[in-house]
Enzyme design. Sequence first.
Site, mmCIF file in Angstrom:
data_model
loop_
_atom_site.group_PDB
_atom_site.id
_atom_site.type_symbol
_atom_site.label_atom_id
_atom_site.label_comp_id
_atom_site.label_asym_id
_atom_site.label_seq_id
_atom_site.Cartn_x
_atom_site.Cartn_y
_atom_site.Cartn_z
ATOM 1 N N ARG A 1 0.940 10.361 1.199
ATOM 2 C CA ARG A 1 1.377 11.295 2.235
ATOM 3 C C ARG A 1 2.596 12.109 1.807
ATOM 4 N NH1 ARG A 1 1.226 7.026 7.323
ATOM 5 N NH2 ARG A 1 -0.876 6.215 6.927
ATOM 6 N N LYS B 1 -10.887 -1.590 7.023
ATOM 7 C CA LYS B 1 -9.612 -1.371 7.707
ATOM 8 C C LYS B 1 -9.917 -0.895 9.120
ATOM 9 C CE LYS B 1 -5.624 1.778 7.617
ATOM 10 N NZ LYS B 1 -4.859 2.732 6.798
ATOM 11 N N GLU C 1 0.856 -1.186 0.000
ATOM 12 C CA GLU C 1 0.000 0.000 0.000
ATOM 13 C C GLU C 1 0.892 1.235 0.000
ATOM 14 O OE1 GLU C 1 -2.776 2.412 3.218
ATOM 15 O OE2 GLU C 1 -2.580 0.243 3.421
#
Length: 218
Positions: A49, A133, A45
């Site tokens: 950011r 999640k 993943e």
Amino acid sequence: MSSLPLPLSGVVKGPALLPIIQADTPAQAVDIAKALSAGGIGSVEVVLRTKEALAGIAAVRNALPDLLVGAGTILSAADAIAAKAAGAQFLVSPASTPKLLEAMIDCGLPFAPGVATPSEIAMAFEYGLTEVKFFPAHLSGGIEMLRALSSIFQQVRFCPTGGIGQHNLADFLALPNVFVAGGTWLTPAALVKAGHWQQISELAAQATAIATKLKAAA
């Protein structure tokens, strides 16, 4: 909204692990991905950011075509669309809102929306989603919370992320309602900054061995 996409568990490759890649450059993203792949990881993943995250997704897809590459930290419809355009094969968000859930459904990629409370899980379930999640896992009650949730949300499975490491990975993966574990413990910032790729590969290999053993016995 379009029909629901394939569940994330249906596309995850390799062991039940989803390590996070946070890279400052596309080249660094590729180096991290190669180190993880060498340790047996089949899915990663790349989190949105950093400024080069989208370029990093494209670079990893190009360099390691057999690796499943997704985008994390999806916070808006624009993020979902941009990640898909960059080549992301699945999406992960840290939170859930109706607009965000609808945007990710409409995107058509497998995805796991972030939840931390029973109300958020119930909202996702109302949208037909049964894989989410659990974030931040440790701060939201960790293993005991997931055990408590299992009797209430019997059809829901979780990808716990946050506070997971080699020390408790087996405990999380042993839970019947956990289908994969995510986090940054396989890609520590200090090792990434120093370019210690072999150490990251070793961490990945250790986690792969734990995950393979746990899920094979399940």
